[in-house]
Design an enzyme around this catalytic site. Structure first.
Site, PDB file in Angstrom:
ATOM      1  CD  GLU A  94      35.839  44.421  37.515  1.00 48.99           C
ATOM      2  OE1 GLU A  94      36.104  45.108  36.522  1.00 48.99           O
ATOM      3  OE2 GLU A  94      36.685  43.690  38.076  1.00 48.99           O
ATOM      4  CB  CYS A 107      33.184  34.596  41.182  1.00 52.73           C
ATOM      5  SG  CYS A 107      34.380  35.299  42.330  1.00 52.73           S
ATOM      6  CB  CYS A 114      38.810  44.498  50.122  1.00 53.18           C
ATOM      7  SG  CYS A 114      39.043  43.408  51.560  1.00 53.18           S
ATOM      8  CB  CYS A 118      45.646  40.515  50.774  1.00 51.61           C
ATOM      9  SG  CYS A 118      44.530  40.013  52.094  1.00 51.61           S
ATOM     10  CB  CYS A 121      44.241  41.040  46.797  1.00 47.48           C
ATOM     11  SG  CYS A 121      42.497  41.251  46.428  1.00 47.48           S
ATOM     12  CB  CYS A 338      41.597  34.191  42.629  1.00 49.73           C
ATOM     13  SG  CYS A 338      40.398  32.929  42.948  1.00 49.73           S
TER      14      CYS A 338
HETATM   15  N1  SAH Z   1      38.218  38.397  50.847  1.00 43.37           N
HETATM   16  C1  SAH Z   1      38.064  37.011  50.719  1.00 43.37           C
HETATM   17  C2  SAH Z   1      37.400  36.593  49.440  1.00 43.37           C
HETATM   18  C3  SAH Z   1      37.773  37.324  48.188  1.00 43.37           C
HETATM   19  S1  SAH Z   1      39.354  36.994  47.536  1.00 43.37           S
HETATM   20  C4  SAH Z   1      39.380  36.316  50.912  1.00 43.37           C
HETATM   21  O1  SAH Z   1      40.397  36.961  50.902  1.00 43.37           O
HETATM   22  O2  SAH Z   1      39.366  35.106  51.120  1.00 43.37           O
HETATM   23  C5  SAH Z   1      39.208  35.340  46.878  1.00 43.37           C
HETATM   24  C6  SAH Z   1      40.515  34.555  46.884  1.00 43.37           C
HETATM   25  O3  SAH Z   1      41.443  35.098  45.935  1.00 43.37           O
HETATM   26  C7  SAH Z   1      41.237  34.593  48.223  1.00 43.37           C
HETATM   27  O4  SAH Z   1      41.718  33.319  48.542  1.00 43.37           O
HETATM   28  C8  SAH Z   1      42.387  35.522  47.938  1.00 43.37           C
HETATM   29  O5  SAH Z   1      43.454  35.383  48.829  1.00 43.37           O
HETATM   30  C9  SAH Z   1      42.732  35.143  46.529  1.00 43.37           C
HETATM   31  N2  SAH Z   1      43.560  36.101  45.818  1.00 43.37           N
HETATM   32  C10 SAH Z   1      43.658  37.432  46.016  1.00 43.37           C
HETATM   33  N3  SAH Z   1      44.528  37.977  45.140  1.00 43.37           N
HETATM   34  C11 SAH Z   1      44.989  36.970  44.376  1.00 43.37           C
HETATM   35  C12 SAH Z   1      45.900  36.898  43.288  1.00 43.37           C
HETATM   36  N4  SAH Z   1      46.484  37.987  42.813  1.00 43.37           N
HETATM   37  N5  SAH Z   1      46.151  35.694  42.737  1.00 43.37           N
HETATM   38  C13 SAH Z   1      45.528  34.580  43.200  1.00 43.37           C
HETATM   39  N6  SAH Z   1      44.643  34.584  44.213  1.00 43.37           N
HETATM   40  C14 SAH Z   1      44.392  35.757  44.805  1.00 43.37           C
HETATM   41 FE1  SF4 Z   2      40.298  41.691  50.624  1.00 42.09          FE
HETATM   42 FE2  SF4 Z   2      41.619  40.817  48.533  1.00 42.09          FE
HETATM   43 FE3  SF4 Z   2      42.524  40.272  50.977  1.00 42.09          FE
HETATM   44 FE4  SF4 Z   2      40.289  39.081  50.085  1.00 42.09          FE
HETATM   45  S1  SF4 Z   2      42.358  38.846  49.256  1.00 42.09           S
HETATM   46  S2  SF4 Z   2      40.610  40.057  52.085  1.00 42.09           S
HETATM   47  S3  SF4 Z   2      39.422  40.735  48.804  1.00 42.09           S
HETATM   48  S4  SF4 Z   2      42.359  42.323  50.071  1.00 42.09           S
END
Ligand code: SAH
Ligand code: SF4
Length: 362
Positions: A94, A107, A114, A118, A121, A338
């Site tokens: 997406e 974006c 991934c 995390c 996410c 995000c």
């Molecule tokens: N993998 C990279 C970029 C993609 S995620 C990274 O982790 O930085 C983009 C941003 O969204 C990152 O800062 C991530 O920590 C944040 N993010 C992930 N899940 C989220 C959520 N549920 N609510 C708010 N931000 C989130």
């Molecule tokens: Fe991967 Fe989501 Fe963590 Fe970014 S925030 S590194 S997309 S698992």
């Protein structure tokens, strides 16, 4: 699947090499690049400045369709649009277009899924599927640029904050940014691009050494190893002290500031203790903290911090001289905020997009 080379994966030299091999004059490559990246043409049949024979040959031996848009979901205020694409491999990704003030920001994703895990996410909850090629990354930007050009508008910014960890697919990501920046082609300056990483230290070091103009954001989310270990498993490998040191070296080497991302989770990382620990960690560093109230995802029970609590957190930072902003929660009604990008259902493009907005096939 058509396994011809994807045209967006080819460097100008690669393309010139192919065309010369086909007996074309040297200036052809420039014509094709102009059509692709200036006129935003996405199929040879529409490249009417080229001889028919060449168009037919390109159609047969090169691939022009990196991504097939499957569904497009728009927020009710029409300012955020999420598009689900399927790729020739059967995987889906997406990408999101956001309109804000006079800015149009795409974006984009660098991986299907991934592997960083995390916990909050949605993409992390999917697991890793595969790296995108640079051409597949470029194609997302061109898709939105094309859509905007029909409205007489232009893309102003690109954030590499969609699905995937860009520094886990470093080469393709940088190749894509270089391709988009080609002054003879799309001419999208690296200063308008921001890459966000979960904090892969060796790649931050490499990125710093390359002295790129691209903006760097690092996802912090916790200021103690104990908490960050739980939220971002990658912290066990790359803990906070060396991570912040790498960020400091980046700032010194490049003369640029670093941004830190912090998703505020009620009762988890939004208290005064974490705010104070964050101040201690980044004090003196040329940085900016982006506070984002957590966006909801199905695999995580945490909830977003209240506005009052977010303000209190921000105040602690501001009073200590750490600049920060609370980012507005845009796109969350259509799961386009995000960390909310996740391909649900069948990855072969029949995916169901559940959302509060309007979803239509494209
Ligand atoms: N993998 C990279 C970029 C993609 S995620 C990274 O982790 O930085 C983009 C941003 O969204 C990152 O800062 C991530 O920590 C944040 N993010 C992930 N899940 C989220 C959520 N549920 N609510 C708010 N931000 C989130
Ligand atoms: Fe991967 Fe989501 Fe963590 Fe970014 S925030 S590194 S997309 S698992």
């Amino acid at each position: 699947m058509n396994d011809s080379p994807l045209v967006y994966d080819l460097s100008p030299d690669d393309l010139a090499g192919i065309l010369v091999e086909w007996g074309e004059p040297a200036y052809r490559a420039r014509q094709v690049l102009h059509a692709l990246y200036r006129e935003l043409v996405d199929e040879p049949s529409a490249m009417t400045s080229l001889p028919l024979k060449l168009r037919t040959r390109m159609e047969k031996h090169l691939r022009f369709r990196a991504l097939v848009p499957r569904t497009s979901t728009e927020s009710s205020d029409k300012n955020t649009r999420k598009v689900l694409f399927s790729m020739a491999s059967g995987h889906s990704i997406e990408a999101v277009l956001m309109r804000y003030a006079r800015r149009y920001t795409a974006c984009i994703s660098t991986q299907a899924g991934c592997g960083m895990g995390c916990v909050f996410c949605a993409t992390g909850q999917m697991g890793f599927q595969r790296n995108l090629t640079s051409g597949e990354i470029v194609a997302q930007v061109l898709f939105f640029a094309r859509a905007l050009s029909t409205e007489g508008q232009h893309l102003t910014n690109v954030v590499v904050m969609g699905m995937g960890e860009p520094f886990h697919n470093y080469e393709a990501t940088m190749q894509a940014i270089d391709c988009l920046g080609d002054p003879e082609g799309f001419n999208f300056g690296a200063r308008r691009v921001t890459v966000s990483t979960v904090g892969l230290i060796p790649m931050i070091e490499r990125f710093a050494a390359e002295l790129r103009q691209v903006n760097l954001a690092v996802s912090l989310h916790a200021a103690t190893d104990e908490l960050r270990d739980q939220l971002l498993p990658v912290n066990r490998r790359y803990p906070l002290a060396p991570l912040i040191e790498a960020c400091g070296n980046y700032v010194r080497q490049t003369g640029r500031r670093v941004s830190f991302e912090w998703a505020l989770i009620a009762g988890v990382n939004d208290g005064a203790d974490q705010a104070q620990a964050l101040v201690k960690l980044v004090k003196g560093l040329t940085c900016h903290v982006n506070l984002i109230p957590l966006n909801p995802t199905s695999g995580f029970t945490g909830t977003a911090t209240s506005q009052v609590q977010a303000n209190a957190f921000a105040r602690i930072l501001a009073e200590a001289g750490v600049t920060c902003t609370i980012r507005s929660r845009r796109g969350i009604e259509i799961d386009a905020g995000c960390g909310q990008l996740a391909v649900k259902g069948d990855v072969r493009g029949r995916a169901a997009v559940t959302s509060g907005g309007e979803t239509r096939p494209v």
